[in-house]
Write a protein that holds these residues in place. Structure first.
Motif, PDB file in Angstrom:
ATOM      1  N   TYR A   9       2.462  -4.695  -9.773  1.00 54.30           N
ATOM      2  CA  TYR A   9       2.141  -3.732  -8.724  1.00 54.30           C
ATOM      3  C   TYR A   9       3.184  -2.618  -8.736  1.00 54.30           C
ATOM      4  O   TYR A   9       4.381  -2.888  -8.780  1.00 54.30           O
ATOM      5  CB  TYR A   9       2.139  -4.418  -7.355  1.00 54.30           C
ATOM      6  CG  TYR A   9       1.123  -5.530  -7.265  1.00 54.30           C
ATOM      7  CD1 TYR A   9      -0.197  -5.262  -6.935  1.00 54.30           C
ATOM      8  CD2 TYR A   9       1.482  -6.847  -7.516  1.00 54.30           C
ATOM      9  CE1 TYR A   9      -1.141  -6.285  -6.852  1.00 54.30           C
ATOM     10  CE2 TYR A   9       0.559  -7.874  -7.441  1.00 54.30           C
ATOM     11  CZ  TYR A   9      -0.755  -7.585  -7.108  1.00 54.30           C
ATOM     12  OH  TYR A   9      -1.675  -8.594  -7.037  1.00 54.30           O
ATOM     13  N   PHE A  10       2.712  -1.378  -8.662  1.00 57.69           N
ATOM     14  CA  PHE A  10       3.603  -0.228  -8.686  1.00 57.69           C
ATOM     15  C   PHE A  10       3.379   0.639  -7.454  1.00 57.69           C
ATOM     16  O   PHE A  10       2.274   0.727  -6.933  1.00 57.69           O
ATOM     17  CB  PHE A  10       3.369   0.608  -9.951  1.00 57.69           C
ATOM     18  CG  PHE A  10       3.776  -0.110 -11.200  1.00 57.69           C
ATOM     19  CD1 PHE A  10       5.090  -0.094 -11.633  1.00 57.69           C
ATOM     20  CD2 PHE A  10       2.838  -0.819 -11.946  1.00 57.69           C
ATOM     21  CE1 PHE A  10       5.470  -0.773 -12.785  1.00 57.69           C
ATOM     22  CE2 PHE A  10       3.213  -1.503 -13.095  1.00 57.69           C
ATOM     23  CZ  PHE A  10       4.526  -1.475 -13.509  1.00 57.69           C
ATOM     24  N   ALA A  11       4.454   1.311  -7.023  1.00 60.74           N
ATOM     25  CA  ALA A  11       4.414   2.302  -5.943  1.00 60.74           C
ATOM     26  C   ALA A  11       3.702   1.745  -4.709  1.00 60.74           C
ATOM     27  O   ALA A  11       4.070   0.687  -4.214  1.00 60.74           O
ATOM     28  CB  ALA A  11       3.779   3.591  -6.456  1.00 60.74           C
ATOM     29  N   GLY A  18       3.213  -6.364  -1.002  1.00 57.82           N
ATOM     30  CA  GLY A  18       4.439  -7.019  -0.576  1.00 57.82           C
ATOM     31  C   GLY A  18       5.201  -7.677  -1.713  1.00 57.82           C
ATOM     32  O   GLY A  18       6.100  -8.477  -1.492  1.00 57.82           O
ATOM     33  N   LEU A  19       4.832  -7.346  -2.947  1.00 60.84           N
ATOM     34  CA  LEU A  19       5.539  -7.878  -4.111  1.00 60.84           C
ATOM     35  C   LEU A  19       5.306  -6.974  -5.308  1.00 60.84           C
ATOM     36  O   LEU A  19       4.448  -6.106  -5.281  1.00 60.84           O
ATOM     37  CB  LEU A  19       5.116  -9.314  -4.409  1.00 60.84           C
ATOM     38  CG  LEU A  19       3.622  -9.670  -4.380  1.00 60.84           C
ATOM     39  CD1 LEU A  19       2.962  -9.296  -5.674  1.00 60.84           C
ATOM     40  CD2 LEU A  19       3.471 -11.145  -4.132  1.00 60.84           C
ATOM     41  N   ARG A  20       6.085  -7.195  -6.345  1.00 64.81           N
ATOM     42  CA  ARG A  20       5.972  -6.349  -7.535  1.00 64.81           C
ATOM     43  C   ARG A  20       5.200  -7.008  -8.675  1.00 64.81           C
ATOM     44  O   ARG A  20       4.688  -6.319  -9.548  1.00 64.81           O
ATOM     45  CB  ARG A  20       7.356  -5.940  -8.023  1.00 64.81           C
ATOM     46  CG  ARG A  20       8.105  -5.121  -7.000  1.00 64.81           C
ATOM     47  CD  ARG A  20       9.009  -4.120  -7.666  1.00 64.81           C
ATOM     48  NE  ARG A  20       9.621  -3.224  -6.700  1.00 64.81           N
ATOM     49  CZ  ARG A  20       9.069  -2.088  -6.296  1.00 64.81           C
ATOM     50  NH1 ARG A  20       7.899  -1.734  -6.757  1.00 64.81           N
ATOM     51  NH2 ARG A  20       9.683  -1.312  -5.433  1.00 64.81           N
ATOM     52  N   ILE A  49      -6.604   1.575  -1.132  1.00 68.70           N
ATOM     53  CA  ILE A  49      -6.350   2.459  -2.281  1.00 68.70           C
ATOM     54  C   ILE A  49      -7.399   2.293  -3.381  1.00 68.70           C
ATOM     55  O   ILE A  49      -7.247   2.846  -4.468  1.00 68.70           O
ATOM     56  CB  ILE A  49      -4.923   2.254  -2.867  1.00 68.70           C
ATOM     57  CG1 ILE A  49      -4.726   0.816  -3.368  1.00 68.70           C
ATOM     58  CG2 ILE A  49      -3.868   2.657  -1.863  1.00 68.70           C
ATOM     59  CD1 ILE A  49      -3.431   0.617  -4.133  1.00 68.70           C
ATOM     60  N   ARG A  50      -8.481   1.583  -3.094  1.00 73.95           N
ATOM     61  CA  ARG A  50      -9.497   1.286  -4.102  1.00 73.95           C
ATOM     62  C   ARG A  50      -9.978   2.519  -4.868  1.00 73.95           C
ATOM     63  O   ARG A  50     -10.120   2.494  -6.082  1.00 73.95           O
ATOM     64  CB  ARG A  50     -10.701   0.587  -3.458  1.00 73.95           C
ATOM     65  CG  ARG A  50     -11.767   0.234  -4.464  1.00 73.95           C
ATOM     66  CD  ARG A  50     -13.115   0.062  -3.812  1.00 73.95           C
ATOM     67  NE  ARG A  50     -14.118  -0.399  -4.739  1.00 73.95           N
ATOM     68  CZ  ARG A  50     -14.769   0.393  -5.576  1.00 73.95           C
ATOM     69  NH1 ARG A  50     -14.509   1.672  -5.639  1.00 73.95           N
ATOM     70  NH2 ARG A  50     -15.692  -0.105  -6.386  1.00 73.95           N
ATOM     71  N   ILE A  80      -1.991   0.662 -10.763  1.00 79.46           N
ATOM     72  CA  ILE A  80      -1.295   1.946 -10.703  1.00 79.46           C
ATOM     73  C   ILE A  80      -2.021   2.864  -9.720  1.00 79.46           C
ATOM     74  O   ILE A  80      -3.092   3.384 -10.021  1.00 79.46           O
ATOM     75  CB  ILE A  80      -1.233   2.600 -12.102  1.00 79.46           C
ATOM     76  CG1 ILE A  80      -0.589   1.620 -13.081  1.00 79.46           C
ATOM     77  CG2 ILE A  80      -0.487   3.908 -12.044  1.00 79.46           C
ATOM     78  CD1 ILE A  80      -0.681   2.014 -14.520  1.00 79.46           C
ATOM     79  N   PRO A  81      -1.436   3.044  -8.536  1.00 81.58           N
ATOM     80  CA  PRO A  81      -2.016   3.975  -7.580  1.00 81.58           C
ATOM     81  C   PRO A  81      -1.610   5.401  -7.937  1.00 81.58           C
ATOM     82  O   PRO A  81      -0.759   5.600  -8.804  1.00 81.58           O
ATOM     83  CB  PRO A  81      -1.395   3.541  -6.256  1.00 81.58           C
ATOM     84  CG  PRO A  81      -0.067   2.991  -6.652  1.00 81.58           C
ATOM     85  CD  PRO A  81      -0.258   2.383  -8.023  1.00 81.58           C
ATOM     86  N   PRO A  82      -2.204   6.388  -7.261  1.00 77.33           N
ATOM     87  CA  PRO A  82      -1.767   7.764  -7.546  1.00 77.33           C
ATOM     88  C   PRO A  82      -0.292   7.916  -7.198  1.00 77.33           C
ATOM     89  O   PRO A  82       0.183   7.335  -6.222  1.00 77.33           O
ATOM     90  CB  PRO A  82      -2.645   8.610  -6.622  1.00 77.33           C
ATOM     91  CG  PRO A  82      -3.102   7.685  -5.563  1.00 77.33           C
ATOM     92  CD  PRO A  82      -3.150   6.317  -6.183  1.00 77.33           C
ATOM     93  N   ILE A  83       0.394   8.658  -8.005  1.00 73.52           N
ATOM     94  CA  ILE A  83       1.822   8.873  -7.769  1.00 73.52           C
ATOM     95  C   ILE A  83       1.987  10.349  -7.427  1.00 73.52           C
ATOM     96  O   ILE A  83       1.645  11.223  -8.231  1.00 73.52           O
ATOM     97  CB  ILE A  83       2.644   8.488  -9.014  1.00 73.52           C
ATOM     98  CG1 ILE A  83       2.447   7.012  -9.297  1.00 73.52           C
ATOM     99  CG2 ILE A  83       4.114   8.840  -8.810  1.00 73.52           C
ATOM    100  CD1 ILE A  83       3.058   6.538 -10.595  1.00 73.52           C
TER     101      ILE A  83
END
Length: 86
Positions: A9-11, A18-20, A49-50, A80-83
């Motif tokens: 999981y990012f960003a 709640g975790l990476r 964020i779907r 990867i969500p939008p950054i």
């Protein structure tokens, strides 16, 4: 047949989950959208964020949709969500 994959999981996805990273058991043959739904079962907060999220499976981008993924044990699936930048 179930397959153990590592989900990274990012960003914003890491904030919502709640975790990476974690290991999940999912079907070996699954569409990208079904994989997302499996992840949402574990982390319902990610649903917000779907429409913005992209997967990377084995370091290759995959859009959420009907594309069939054939996963191997130990594969990495990155969320990867939008950054936003500036």
């Amino acid at each position: 047949m179930p397959c153990q994959v590592t989900v990274l999981y990012f960003a914003r996805s890491a904030e919502l989950a709640g975790l990476r990273s974690e290991t999940l058991s999912v079907p070996q043959q699954i569409t990208a959208l079904q994989l997302w739904e499996e992840i949402i079962k574990v982390h319902p907060r990610l649903a917000v964020i779907r429409d913005q999220v992209v997967f990377a499976v084995r370091q290759e981008y995959v859009l959420l949709g009907d594309q069939l993924l054939v996963l191997q044990p130990g594969d990495e699936v990155a969320i990867i969500p939008p950054i936003s930048g500036g």
